[in-house]
Design a protein around this motif. Structure first.
Motif, mmCIF file in Angstrom:
data_model
loop_
_atom_site.group_PDB
_atom_site.id
_atom_site.type_symbol
_atom_site.label_atom_id
_atom_site.label_comp_id
_atom_site.label_asym_id
_atom_site.label_seq_id
_atom_site.Cartn_x
_atom_site.Cartn_y
_atom_site.Cartn_z
ATOM 1 N N THR A 46 0.857 -1.186 0.000
ATOM 2 C CA THR A 46 0.000 0.000 0.000
ATOM 3 C C THR A 46 0.894 1.237 0.000
ATOM 4 O OG1 THR A 46 -0.094 -0.046 2.425
ATOM 5 C CG2 THR A 46 -1.909 -1.110 1.231
ATOM 6 N N PRO A 47 0.370 2.404 -0.405
ATOM 7 C CA PRO A 47 1.187 3.614 -0.432
ATOM 8 C C PRO A 47 1.693 4.004 0.956
ATOM 9 C CG PRO A 47 -0.780 3.904 -1.777
ATOM 10 C CD PRO A 47 -0.962 2.619 -1.021
ATOM 11 N N VAL A 48 2.990 4.247 1.056
ATOM 12 C CA VAL A 48 3.613 4.734 2.286
ATOM 13 C C VAL A 48 4.579 5.849 1.898
ATOM 14 C CG1 VAL A 48 5.019 4.172 4.294
ATOM 15 C CG2 VAL A 48 3.474 2.446 3.343
ATOM 16 N N PHE A 49 4.521 6.954 2.609
ATOM 17 C CA PHE A 49 5.442 8.047 2.321
ATOM 18 C C PHE A 49 5.785 8.739 3.631
ATOM 19 C CE2 PHE A 49 1.061 8.984 1.517
ATOM 20 C CZ PHE A 49 0.796 10.231 2.055
ATOM 21 N N GLY A 50 6.776 9.591 3.599
ATOM 22 C CA GLY A 50 7.223 10.216 4.833
ATOM 23 C C GLY A 50 7.698 11.628 4.612
ATOM 24 N N GLU A 59 10.433 10.051 2.077
ATOM 25 C CA GLU A 59 10.094 8.656 1.755
ATOM 26 C C GLU A 59 8.961 8.674 0.741
ATOM 27 O OE1 GLU A 59 11.769 6.161 2.734
ATOM 28 O OE2 GLU A 59 12.785 6.791 4.577
ATOM 29 N N TRP A 60 9.037 7.780 -0.241
ATOM 30 C CA TRP A 60 8.020 7.785 -1.316
ATOM 31 C C TRP A 60 8.091 6.428 -1.997
ATOM 32 C CZ3 TRP A 60 4.618 11.722 -2.267
ATOM 33 C CH2 TRP A 60 3.952 11.776 -3.482
ATOM 34 N N ASN A 61 7.277 5.469 -1.529
ATOM 35 C CA ASN A 61 7.448 4.125 -2.084
ATOM 36 C C ASN A 61 6.775 3.981 -3.444
ATOM 37 O OD1 ASN A 61 4.710 3.691 -1.528
ATOM 38 N ND2 ASN A 61 5.054 1.875 -0.276
ATOM 39 N N LEU A 142 3.577 8.367 6.838
ATOM 40 C CA LEU A 142 2.148 8.323 6.521
ATOM 41 C C LEU A 142 1.843 6.994 5.855
ATOM 42 C CD1 LEU A 142 3.197 11.527 5.988
ATOM 43 C CD2 LEU A 142 0.709 11.766 5.989
ATOM 44 N N VAL A 143 1.017 6.201 6.519
ATOM 45 C CA VAL A 143 0.710 4.840 6.091
ATOM 46 C C VAL A 143 -0.744 4.774 5.659
ATOM 47 C CG1 VAL A 143 0.685 2.415 6.762
ATOM 48 C CG2 VAL A 143 2.376 3.959 7.758
ATOM 49 N N THR A 144 -0.958 4.332 4.441
ATOM 50 C CA THR A 144 -2.318 4.236 3.915
ATOM 51 C C THR A 144 -3.085 3.135 4.619
ATOM 52 O OG1 THR A 144 -1.527 4.962 1.759
ATOM 53 C CG2 THR A 144 -3.704 3.950 1.834
#
Length: 303
Positions: A46-50, A59-61, A142-144
């Motif tokens: 799932t989308p995870v960014f920081g 962070e930008w997966n 930030l975790v979706t």
């Protein structure tokens, strides 16, 4: 997956459970400054960014890149809110991010991203404080949220029919569901074409019923999910409603009950399904009580 609501729930829940377990590991690693965090973010489904302490992206997966169209290289070091979030949400998003950056508990946050294709993408996220190994706050992750609704075609296609059969209890439908997911992934089925408002309802119905496992009821459910609310997805629950609420005799055949339903809601065209669902919802509330006062008859009539 629309072929059977219980089957959809099984697929969604099983795949989502895996994603949620992974997301919990990300949150735990962010809280203690674990060296495994980077790997967990990259491997998330799932989308995870920081962001860093200044609100800039660090962070930008790959899943965020897929959702927004912006690569990691295009996103890194840019201010998250100013660069990617819809202007109307700037204030509320900043408030939540500031809480996370202060180590305070945050609420679930709905972000509206501007994508590279000039559209928008809604993501429901948890903002979690990120700390280093000395317990200093260094940013936020930030975790979706995965709501265990419908899994993506990519998620389903990545599993084997045997896995779907064993873990999601799809039975003989497993190969059908897997094949359907593969068609979406390959582009053989174009979701945007099905959502084309200029396409005649009959044409969409024809395309859907040509797919393996989609009979009349399932196809009508797809239509209403696509916003074609003149659909008639009547089933045993419709029959129960009319016998219980509208006193239709049990001697009346099911097909005749469904014809009565069709006539009853015809005056609400092109929103027959919404009128039917409203009757069904009122019936549920009369049997089970009301859990919310947000939607009532007066509110819906006003809308």
């Amino acid at each position: 997956c629309v072929m059977n609501k219980k089957l959809c729930a099984n697929v969604g829940h099983t795949i989502a459970t895996e994603a949620n377990r992974h997301n919990r590991a990300i949150v735990q690693s962010a809280q203690v400054g674990s060296p495994e965090l980077e790997q967990l973010i990259d491997s998330a489904t799932t989308p995870v960014f920081g962001i860093d302490i200044d609100g800039n992206i660090n962070e930008w997966n790959q899943k965020v890149a897929e959702c927004t169209g912006y690569s990691e290289e295009e996103a890194l070091e840019k201010p998250l809110v100013k660069s990617f979030i819809a202007k109307k949400l700037h204030s509320s998003v900043k408030d939540v991010l500031n809480d996370a950056l202060q180590g305070r508990e945050t609420t679930v946050l709905e972000l509206v991203f501007h994508t590279k294709s000039n559209s928008t993408k809604n993501l429901l996220v948890n903002a979690e404080t990120r700390r280093d190994t000395r317990n200093n706050i260094v940013g936020a992750i930030l975790v979706t949220q995965d709501l265990a609704a419908f899994p993506t075609p990519q998620q389903v296609a990545a599993k084997s029919p045997e896995w779907l059969q064993k873990h999601c209890r799809l039975g003989y439908r497993a190969p059908w569901v897997h094949e359907l997911a593969q068609k979406f992934v390959s582009g053989e089925i174009d979701a945007l074409q099905l959502e084309d408002a200029d396409l005649a309802r009959e044409e969409i119905f024809k395309r859907v019923t040509s797919l393996k496992g989609f009979a009349k009821f399932a196809a009508n459910n797809v239509l209403q999910l696509l916003g074609r609310h003149d659909a008639h997805p009547y089933d045993t629950e419709t029959t129960r409603l009319f016998r219980e609420q509208f006193k239709v005799a049990r001697s009346v055949p099911v097909t005749a009950v469904h014809e009565q339903a069709k006539r009853r809601y015809e005056k609400y065209a092109p929103n027959q399904f919404l009128a039917y669902w409203f009757d069904l919802w009122l019936n549920y509330e009369s049997r089970n009580g009301r859990s919310s006062t947000r939607w009532d008859v007066k509110t819906c009539q006003a809308l």
